[in-house]
Scaffold this motif. Structure first.
Motif, short mmCIF file in Angstrom:
data_model
loop_
_atom_site.label_atom_id
_atom_site.label_comp_id
_atom_site.label_asym_id
_atom_site.label_seq_id
_atom_site.Cartn_x
_atom_site.Cartn_y
_atom_site.Cartn_z
N ALA A 44 0.86 -1.18 0.00
CA ALA A 44 0.00 0.00 0.00
C ALA A 44 0.90 1.23 0.00
CB ALA A 44 -0.92 0.01 1.21
N SER A 45 0.85 2.00 -1.07
CA SER A 45 1.69 3.19 -1.16
C SER A 45 1.21 4.27 -0.18
CB SER A 45 1.69 3.74 -2.58
OG SER A 45 2.25 2.81 -3.48
N LYS A 46 -0.11 4.30 0.03
CA LYS A 46 -0.68 5.28 0.96
C LYS A 46 -1.36 4.56 2.11
CE LYS A 46 -1.53 8.59 -2.77
NZ LYS A 46 -2.54 9.38 -3.50
N LYS A 47 -1.24 5.12 3.29
CA LYS A 47 -1.80 4.47 4.47
C LYS A 47 -3.31 4.30 4.38
CE LYS A 47 1.83 5.86 7.69
NZ LYS A 47 2.17 6.64 8.91
N GLU A 48 -3.97 5.27 3.73
CA GLU A 48 -5.43 5.18 3.64
C GLU A 48 -5.89 4.04 2.75
OE1 GLU A 48 -4.14 8.87 1.19
OE2 GLU A 48 -3.59 7.86 3.07
N SER A 49 -4.96 3.46 1.97
CA SER A 49 -5.32 2.35 1.09
C SER A 49 -5.29 1.00 1.80
CB SER A 49 -4.37 2.29 -0.12
OG SER A 49 -4.44 3.47 -0.88
#
Length: 376
Positions: A215-220
């Motif tokens: 996951a490149s972004k934590k929200e993903s």
């Protein structure tokens, strides 16, 4: 007919083919105009004369008479002959390329069909490369899927490694990969949208697949878990090593043992015999929940021999290790990894026969009982 249509399509995409088509147009225009103005033919006979001359048929029903007419007819015939040779060469090359593609595709399909107990790595960027290196250190089988062909150029393929230039977001790609016979699917593309789509599609196609996603972004992270990922790792806080350990979790076992340094050489021999690795060592002190952990990772033969030699022949090293083992009453744990569950189980079974194995996947309370017991 389908092969001919493919060749025509290839000609459209190929610069040489486009030049050939342009040359045909120019030559026929030259032949028709020359036949009309130089040979004095009407438009129908001009087309007819151009075709039979370019094709070098020459029925003889229309004969050039004047020097200019003869020069025109000769130039048209020679140009037509060269054009036919050029087109024939393009067609032969196109057939050869298509045949090569067919053979290569069949060979690749056969290799993919034969793969089992392997990992599938989707995406070969910075993170994917790091995961691949961890897999190679442990002699794992892997299929790499990457849509950027340039990233695959330096990969050396063999019986254990397949580099496939394809798009992992496509169903047809995933269905080729023997996912039902794999050890896990590792999704490491740089796009969370692509990762989400790959995870979702893989889970729909293979309900029991073990899926690890970047996951490149934590929200993903939450989205990827909801899509069906068993584990989601964010490179913002982790790296390829953590993704590898998440991927091999079904084939990673935590064992607890009780022995001194004299058993270390035998322990390495057993693990090597079954192609397994001692990933770390955890020293358990009585009453303390968090053990002192030392990472070991993959040691080559030279490093193992050097370590054993120091334990045997270096008094200071031997003494320091003795102190550590005595301070934990010989109770310590390891994470053991292997190419698959069968090999790990065989290694554990042999360690069990040695009489030093206290248990598998023990919790703190169980381990602490052993540390107190041996202390007494």
């Amino acid at each position: 007919m389908s092969e001919i249509r493919k060749i025509i399509e290839d000609l459209r995409k190929n610069k040489a083919g486009m030049r050939g088509i342009l040359a045909i147009i120019i030559i026929f225009a030259y032949g028709i105009l020359g036949s009309y103005f130089i040979m004095g033919l009407n438009i129908n006979n001009s087309i007819y004369y151009t075709v039979i001359t370019v094709a070098t048929v020459g029925y003889g029903d229309i004969i050039p008479v004047t020097p200019l007419q003869k020069l025109f007819s000769t130039s048209l015939a020679l140009t037509g002959l060269g054009l036919l040779a050029y087109i024939f060469t393009i067609i032969i090359n196109s057939f050869e390329e298509n045949l090569h593609d067919i053979r290569s595709g069949r060979h690749m399909e056969k290799r993919l069909a034969e793969m089992e107990n392997h990992y599938i790595l989707c995406g070969f960027g910075r993170v994917g490369t790091a995961v691949y290196e961890e897999l190679m250190k442990r002699n794992q089988k892997v299929i790499i899927i990457e849509k950027n062909d340039e990233k695959l150029e330096d990969i050396e393929e063999d019986d254990n490694v397949i580099a496939l230039h394809a798009n992992a977001t496509e169903d047809k790609t995933l269905k080729k990969l023997n996912i039902d016979k794999s050890l896990g699917v590792i999704v490491t593309t740089g796009s969370d949208v692509d990762n989400l789509f790959i995870v979702l599609t893989t889970r729909e196609l293979y309900e029991d697949a073990w899926i690890i996603s970047r996951a490149s972004k934590k929200e993903s992270i939450k989205r990827l878990k909801n899509a069906g990922a068993n584990k989601v790792i964010s490179p913002e806080v982790s790296g390829g090593n953590d993704i590898y350990f998440a991927a091999v979790q079904p084939n990673l076992v935590h064992i607890t043992q009780n022995h001194g340094i004299d058993f270390l050489e035998r322990e390495f021999e057993i693990l090597k015999k079954h192609n397994c690795h001692l990933e770390n060592i955890e020293y358990h002190f009585p009453g303390i929940r968090t053990p002192v952990t030392r990472t070991i990772g993959v040691l080559d033969e030279e490093e193992k021999d050097h370590f054993i030699d120091m334990v045997k022949n270096n008094p200071e090293v031997k003494e320091s290790l003795d102190v550590m083992y005595n301070s934990v009453n010989g109770v310590h744990s390891h994470w053991i990894s292997g190419p698959d569950k069968t090999h790990v189980d065989m290694a554990i079974e042999e360690l069990k026969k040695e009489g030093n194995l206290l248990g598998i996947n023990l919790d703190f309370k169980e381990i602490n009982e052993f540390t107190k017991q041996f202390k007494e």
